[in-house]
Scaffold this motif. Sequence first.
Motif, PDB file in Angstrom:
ATOM      1  N   THR A  44       0.829  -1.191   0.000  1.00 45.21           N
ATOM      2  CA  THR A  44       0.000   0.000   0.000  1.00 45.21           C
ATOM      3  C   THR A  44       0.868   1.247   0.000  1.00 45.21           C
ATOM      4  O   THR A  44       2.049   1.201   0.331  1.00 45.21           O
ATOM      5  CB  THR A  44      -0.933   0.048   1.228  1.00 45.21           C
ATOM      6  N   LEU A  98       0.759   9.728  -8.362  1.00 47.80           N
ATOM      7  CA  LEU A  98       0.579  10.586  -7.189  1.00 47.80           C
ATOM      8  C   LEU A  98       0.958  12.028  -7.501  1.00 47.80           C
ATOM      9  O   LEU A  98       0.288  12.970  -7.063  1.00 47.80           O
ATOM     10  CB  LEU A  98       1.428  10.068  -6.024  1.00 47.80           C
ATOM     11  N   ILE A 103       0.534  15.005  -1.311  1.00 46.46           N
ATOM     12  CA  ILE A 103      -0.672  14.285  -1.714  1.00 46.46           C
ATOM     13  C   ILE A 103      -0.863  13.030  -0.860  1.00 46.46           C
ATOM     14  O   ILE A 103      -1.958  12.465  -0.803  1.00 46.46           O
ATOM     15  CB  ILE A 103      -0.633  13.909  -3.226  1.00 46.46           C
ATOM     16  N   MET A 104       0.188  12.596  -0.170  1.00 44.30           N
ATOM     17  CA  MET A 104       0.065  11.438   0.718  1.00 44.30           C
ATOM     18  C   MET A 104      -0.501  11.830   2.079  1.00 44.30           C
ATOM     19  O   MET A 104      -0.923  10.971   2.853  1.00 44.30           O
ATOM     20  CB  MET A 104       1.427  10.749   0.883  1.00 44.30           C
ATOM     21  N   TYR A 108      -2.449   7.821   0.184  1.00 39.56           N
ATOM     22  CA  TYR A 108      -3.023   8.793  -0.737  1.00 39.56           C
ATOM     23  C   TYR A 108      -4.075   9.568   0.042  1.00 39.56           C
ATOM     24  O   TYR A 108      -5.036   8.985   0.546  1.00 39.56           O
ATOM     25  CB  TYR A 108      -3.651   8.110  -1.952  1.00 39.56           C
ATOM     26  N   GLN A 109      -3.854  10.867   0.197  1.00 41.97           N
ATOM     27  CA  GLN A 109      -4.742  11.731   0.976  1.00 41.97           C
ATOM     28  C   GLN A 109      -4.968  11.179   2.389  1.00 41.97           C
ATOM     29  O   GLN A 109      -6.068  11.187   2.926  1.00 41.97           O
ATOM     30  CB  GLN A 109      -6.073  11.933   0.254  1.00 41.97           C
ATOM     31  N   LEU A 149      -5.244   5.538 -10.786  1.00 43.74           N
ATOM     32  CA  LEU A 149      -5.493   5.686  -9.355  1.00 43.74           C
ATOM     33  C   LEU A 149      -6.969   5.981  -9.198  1.00 43.74           C
ATOM     34  O   LEU A 149      -7.459   7.025  -9.629  1.00 43.74           O
ATOM     35  CB  LEU A 149      -4.656   6.841  -8.783  1.00 43.74           C
ATOM     36  N   ILE A 162      -4.554   1.682  -6.660  1.00 45.74           N
ATOM     37  CA  ILE A 162      -3.656   1.926  -7.786  1.00 45.74           C
ATOM     38  C   ILE A 162      -3.491   0.626  -8.564  1.00 45.74           C
ATOM     39  O   ILE A 162      -3.111  -0.403  -7.997  1.00 45.74           O
ATOM     40  CB  ILE A 162      -2.286   2.437  -7.298  1.00 45.74           C
ATOM     41  N   ARG A 171       4.684   6.886  -8.396  1.00 48.55           N
ATOM     42  CA  ARG A 171       5.102   8.273  -8.140  1.00 48.55           C
ATOM     43  C   ARG A 171       4.481   9.212  -9.168  1.00 48.55           C
ATOM     44  O   ARG A 171       3.994  10.290  -8.817  1.00 48.55           O
ATOM     45  CB  ARG A 171       6.621   8.370  -8.178  1.00 48.55           C
ATOM     46  N   ARG A 192       4.886  15.153  -2.377  1.00 50.59           N
ATOM     47  CA  ARG A 192       4.540  14.141  -1.376  1.00 50.59           C
ATOM     48  C   ARG A 192       3.396  14.575  -0.468  1.00 50.59           C
ATOM     49  O   ARG A 192       2.851  13.753   0.276  1.00 50.59           O
ATOM     50  CB  ARG A 192       5.775  13.771  -0.545  1.00 50.59           C
ATOM     51  N   ARG A 211      -1.829  13.818  -9.324  1.00 49.77           N
ATOM     52  CA  ARG A 211      -2.910  14.220  -8.429  1.00 49.77           C
ATOM     53  C   ARG A 211      -2.466  15.386  -7.543  1.00 49.77           C
ATOM     54  O   ARG A 211      -3.254  16.275  -7.236  1.00 49.77           O
ATOM     55  CB  ARG A 211      -3.333  13.041  -7.565  1.00 49.77           C
ATOM     56  N   ALA A 212      -1.214  15.362  -7.121  1.00 46.91           N
ATOM     57  CA  ALA A 212      -0.699  16.444  -6.282  1.00 46.91           C
ATOM     58  C   ALA A 212      -0.786  17.778  -7.003  1.00 46.91           C
ATOM     59  O   ALA A 212      -1.198  18.792  -6.420  1.00 46.91           O
ATOM     60  CB  ALA A 212       0.743  16.150  -5.868  1.00 46.91           C
TER      61      ALA A 212
END
Length: 229
Positions: free
Chosen positions: A78, A119, A170-171, A81-82, A98, A103, A116, A168, A122-123
């Motif tokens: 895993t 993500l 976005i994580m 994400y958010q 995603l 994913i 990466r 990062r 999305r970021a």
Amino acid sequence: MGRHTLEGNPPIEVTLRRSGRAKRLSLRISRLDGRVTLTMPVHAPAREGVAFLEARESWLRGHLGQIAPAAPVQIGGTVLYQGQPVRISQDSDARPALGEEGIVLRAADKVGPRVRALLKGRARDHLAQASDAFSAQLGRRYTRLTLRDTRSRWGSCSSQGALMYSWRLIMAPPEVLRYVAAHEVAHLVEMNHAPAFWAVVARLMPDYQAHRDWLRANGDQLHRVDFGD
């Protein structure tokens, strides 16, 4: 700059740094990679620094033992994400995506770099949306927005109005990402961290302190995720 090794199992490599501003000996352990730095006043004898290290060896080993190793990104695992863990799976017939299923990658994809990229995309969307909203609220415009993988800061705003963010974010939970956007956009008004600056941040996000505290307590976890080359 110099180095000293504390013998033991395992040995501890220590970077020795002299600073004109240092008035005493101080130790720092990076929560990202466990790097140990001893800062000394310019004229402090080296033997004093070594004695300081040896007296604190047990403390050093205890703290180093608490630092989690890097977390590799892999199929079946895993990634955050958010603020929530999403599963990484493989499907030879699917396009890399995603979505609600997590994913999904193709068999031929390089796992780390592909995750990466998803993500980071999305970021950019989320950070641009937040920056646009906050800058409109202040009636100020930024000139451009870039993403980097920075370890020393989560964002910045130049005197020319250029915003930079760590992708990062976005994580992290969504409100944490929005706090960083509010922080940097506030610099379009106040290019400092004086009380007037924090007043602007509070206008944009009244509960910003909770999200700032989350980042201080948990930000190192985001940096430990290893996406490979």
